[in-house]
Scaffold this motif. Structure first.
Motif, PDB file in Angstrom:
ATOM      1  N   PRO A   1      38.674  82.038  29.555  1.00  0.00           N
ATOM      2  CA  PRO A   1      38.138  82.586  28.202  1.00  0.00           C
ATOM      3  C   PRO A   1      36.730  81.719  27.811  1.00  0.00           C
ATOM      4  O   PRO A   1      35.949  82.446  27.281  1.00  0.00           O
ATOM      5  CB  PRO A   1      39.123  82.325  27.139  1.00  0.00           C
ATOM      6  N   ASP A   2      36.595  80.494  28.163  1.00  0.00           N
ATOM      7  CA  ASP A   2      35.214  79.821  27.781  1.00  0.00           C
ATOM      8  C   ASP A   2      34.094  80.382  28.651  1.00  0.00           C
ATOM      9  O   ASP A   2      32.983  80.629  28.285  1.00  0.00           O
ATOM     10  CB  ASP A   2      35.443  78.461  28.061  1.00  0.00           C
TER      11      ASP A   2
ATOM     12  N   ARG B   1      33.173  84.037  27.317  1.00  0.00           N
ATOM     13  CA  ARG B   1      32.465  84.017  26.119  1.00  0.00           C
ATOM     14  C   ARG B   1      31.015  83.588  26.281  1.00  0.00           C
ATOM     15  O   ARG B   1      30.152  84.132  25.823  1.00  0.00           O
ATOM     16  CB  ARG B   1      33.055  82.919  25.306  1.00  0.00           C
TER      17      ARG B   1
ATOM     18  N   GLU C   1      33.706  89.074  20.653  1.00  0.00           N
ATOM     19  CA  GLU C   1      34.047  87.601  20.927  1.00  0.00           C
ATOM     20  C   GLU C   1      35.190  87.387  19.583  1.00  0.00           C
ATOM     21  O   GLU C   1      36.066  86.716  20.069  1.00  0.00           O
ATOM     22  CB  GLU C   1      32.883  86.700  21.044  1.00  0.00           C
TER      23      GLU C   1
ATOM     24  N   GLY D   1      39.025  86.414  20.856  1.00  0.00           N
ATOM     25  CA  GLY D   1      39.341  84.997  20.423  1.00  0.00           C
ATOM     26  C   GLY D   1      40.854  85.235  19.769  1.00  0.00           C
ATOM     27  O   GLY D   1      41.912  84.446  20.054  1.00  0.00           O
ATOM     28  N   THR D   2      40.902  86.083  18.620  1.00  0.00           N
ATOM     29  CA  THR D   2      42.105  86.380  18.056  1.00  0.00           C
ATOM     30  C   THR D   2      43.307  87.056  19.070  1.00  0.00           C
ATOM     31  O   THR D   2      44.234  86.258  18.695  1.00  0.00           O
ATOM     32  CB  THR D   2      41.823  87.470  17.076  1.00  0.00           C
TER      33      THR D   2
ATOM     34  N   TYR E   1      43.374  86.503  22.121  1.00  0.00           N
ATOM     35  CA  TYR E   1      43.402  85.373  23.332  1.00  0.00           C
ATOM     36  C   TYR E   1      44.830  84.400  22.818  1.00  0.00           C
ATOM     37  O   TYR E   1      45.662  84.194  23.208  1.00  0.00           O
ATOM     38  CB  TYR E   1      42.430  84.875  23.786  1.00  0.00           C
ATOM     39  N   ASP E   2      44.324  84.287  21.538  1.00  0.00           N
ATOM     40  CA  ASP E   2      45.268  83.203  21.011  1.00  0.00           C
ATOM     41  C   ASP E   2      46.659  83.531  20.514  1.00  0.00           C
ATOM     42  O   ASP E   2      47.543  83.111  20.715  1.00  0.00           O
ATOM     43  CB  ASP E   2      44.646  82.717  19.386  1.00  0.00           C
TER      44      ASP E   2
END
Length: 267
Positions: free
Chosen positions: A125-126, A129, A149, A153-154, A156-157
């Motif tokens: 993920p990093d 991004r 992005e 992020g939402t 993926y979490d």
């Protein structure tokens, strides 16, 4: 997010030199993901595979043409055709990965017009991004890239918590991962006991990795060499890196989460 439009090249043939450069192909035509209607001032982006295409779409590109058909299971085996290279010559940006053996053909076909962009294909993920932000800056679509992005992020979490909720009673599972699927271990919150590949596992590696007694083996669906640790008792999980023709990168994480939960006995 805007859908990409289909872009049909009007070029019927390349020059004899480009034809010799391309060699023989599979007969499949390049495809783009989406429907007509993208604004004319948007950059024309040609990508080698759906993986690069998904990064481009996440960054806000709307006119994306993919060279390697999604039906080609191992993309590096594809041999670009003259029509593929003609599309490359007409692009504003050409995205490729350095490990693709046809990268040099793509570079030569791009000529002086297209801007060649090397993409770090890794679903960590990093790293995703970083690549999406880089491409958004190149395309002039920073706002679209930032919006994607945030949604990524939402989601993926959410998936990370969901998969961790499926851990066995003993806690985070120990895994052996193919080098290009370590991102899936991260998604699961798993402990990586060892990695292998991209070459086939040697007898010495087999003994070493089996001795680590992993609960799971995360295999790369696009470079699989069969059962990796046949006598270890580890559950082998097929992890897909490339998105489909819709170029939806987030769907890759959803698919991995589903497979990981199944392997850990969750529904």
């Amino acid at each position: 997010m805007a859908r990409t439009r289909v872009r049909i090249s009007s070029l019927l043939a390349l020059s004899a030199g480009a034809a010799l450069l391309a060699g023989c192909g599979s007969g499949d035509e390049p495809r783009s993901a989406g429907t007509p209607g993208a604004p004319k001032d948007k950059p024309v982006v040609v990508v080698t595979t759906t993986w690069e295409g998904a990064f481009a779409k996440a960054a806000g590109a709307e006119d994306i043409q993919v060279i390697v058909p999604q039906s080609v299971h191992h993309a590096p085996d594809y041999d670009p055709k003259p029509s593929d290279l003609a599309a490359v010559a007409e692009a504003d940006f050409v995205l490729y990965a350095p490990f693709e053996p046809y990268a040099e053909k793509i570079k030569e076909a791009a000529g002086s017009r297209a801007e060649l962009v090397e993409v770090n294909l890794d679903n960590d993920p990093d790293k995703v991004r970083t690549e999406v932000a880089k491409l958004g800056a190149l395309f002039g679509t920073e706002d679209a890239a930032k919006k994607w992005e945030a949604g990524f992020g939402t989601e993926y979490d959410r998936l990370n918590k969901e998969v961790q909720g499926a851990w066995p009673e003993g806690g985070a599972p120990s895994v052996v991962s193919q080098v290009f699927t370590v991102w899936a271990a991260k998604l699961a919150g798993a402990t990586v006991a060892g990695t292998y590949g991209p070459e086939a596992v040697t007898p010495a590696q087999l003994a070493e990795l089996s001795a680590k007694k992993p609960a799971l083996v995360l295999d790369n669906a696009h470079m699989s060499t069969g059962t990796v640790l046949p006598d270890s008792g580890a559950e082998q999980v097929k992890i897909v890196n490339y998105p489909g023709d819709d170029l939806d990168l987030i769907s890759v994480y959803r698919g991995a989460a589903t497979e990981l939960k199944k392997a850990m006995g969750a529904s």
